[in-house]
Write an enzyme that holds these catalytic residues in place. Sequence first.
Site, PDB file in Angstrom:
ATOM      1  N   ASP A 120       0.825  -1.210   0.000  1.00 40.77           N
ATOM      2  CA  ASP A 120       0.000   0.000   0.000  1.00 40.77           C
ATOM      3  C   ASP A 120       0.857   1.257   0.000  1.00 40.77           C
ATOM      4  O   ASP A 120       1.440   1.625   1.019  1.00 40.77           O
ATOM      5  CB  ASP A 120      -0.911  -0.015   1.229  1.00 40.77           C
ATOM      6  N   ASP A 345      -1.966   5.508  -6.274  1.00 42.60           N
ATOM      7  CA  ASP A 345      -2.193   4.740  -5.057  1.00 42.60           C
ATOM      8  C   ASP A 345      -2.382   3.270  -5.407  1.00 42.60           C
ATOM      9  O   ASP A 345      -3.345   2.905  -6.087  1.00 42.60           O
ATOM     10  CB  ASP A 345      -3.423   5.274  -4.323  1.00 42.60           C
TER      11      ASP A 345
END
Length: 470
Positions: A120, A345
Amino acid sequence: MQGKLMTLLLLILLFSIVEARQHVEEMQHRHNSDSFSLELIHRHAPQFTNNGFKARHERLKDLLRHDTIRHRLQTRRRAEEAASASIEMPLASARDYGEGQYITTLRVGTPSQKFRMIVDTGSDLTWVRCRYGCSRSRAGDCGRKGRINGKRVFHAALSSSFSPIPCASEMCGVVSIFSLTTCPTPLTPCAYAYSYVSGSEATGVFANETITVGLTNGRKTRLRNVVIGCTNSTQGSIFENVDGVLGLSNTKYSFTTYAAKKFGAKFSYCLVDHLSHLHAINYIIFGTSRSRVEVSGNTRYTSLELDAIPSFYAVNVMGISIGGEMLQIPMKVWDATQGGGTILDSGTSLTFLADPAYQAVMEVLSKSVSKYQRVKLDGVPIDYCFNSTTGFDETLVPKLIIHFADGAKFEPHWNSYVIAAADGVRCLGFSSAGFPSVSTIGNIMQQNYLWEFDLEGKKLGFAPSPCNNS
């Protein structure tokens, strides 16, 4: 006496040889390899799903439910950060709720214990499901077995390198804005609690720990004194099939920062198609070595705006064109100083666009597929889906290009924005972020591209790639 002296001399000589060999090996690690890699697997790969292989639209519902939560909280976090110059207060944020879509394995502790971690780039903390502070009365929680209640768990007591961060230490005050303020005694471990809009929660304590990683030359090395979270309690289904989160954001205590200290401020990854099966594996690489994947076009570069939207990997977008025509999108949509801006992201699946950009993109793309029957997928929060069973013609879809202010162009593959959502159903893979709001280039849009993040040079490289290892 002479025999004892000879024995002592031999022991000293043997010790010196071992020390010298360890030193040479350490130097070889440094000189022969300047990077390491981690395997990347999509979180919906069969071995991560407890209840068997999910239908495609069920997987999409799962992805989008957490995407919506994630983007809502990213926006709220940014608004609260903007006011922090005058107000200082504890903040529970879902930035680290860990619902990224690609998974790697990580070895934590000494001796190392192996875990599946969500990759992440929007999270600053690396944490793992963990048991710490067990007592004899709770011996069942502290056993040497690898799982508790069916979940794989890091047993802190079995790691000689596990060192809790005291709540009275200066580090506790700066390690994360998510630290709890309670400190019963100076040596009480620094605690955190993450609460999520979905009802999920992760709580635990911060610690310094050793992480073992594989190098691109086949060897292994250790990163010592990495700040991790020892999560002793999770609620909700977000972390059901994983053991923790590998936080890769641009912050002081993210895993990226620790890797950069030893291997240089660069990392790269190539995300295989999000619908790929288990055998389609690639790597995230930290260091100066380039990924081994082949690219099918020239590598293009644009600037990384590391200070524009703190902790995120922002890029300076100036517009979007479809079919060769620039869309009429107000420039404030892309301006981080006006509440806009754009980030990449790996933990968000869809691409979220600030509403003026979203409306402009959807108007053009929906017209291109208007000949197909429009359908609605239950539980899938995407505005436009259509029936693609009757000979869907991909050539009808005009090319979408994201234009950067310095002239670089990102040309995603058509199936990265007209996504297969269920059997015989495709959807336009965008969602509105509202306005003003940060736009997010999600991992489906990033798929089948090699991405290279140069944090020191503040530039982002990208090139189309099948993401197959050569």
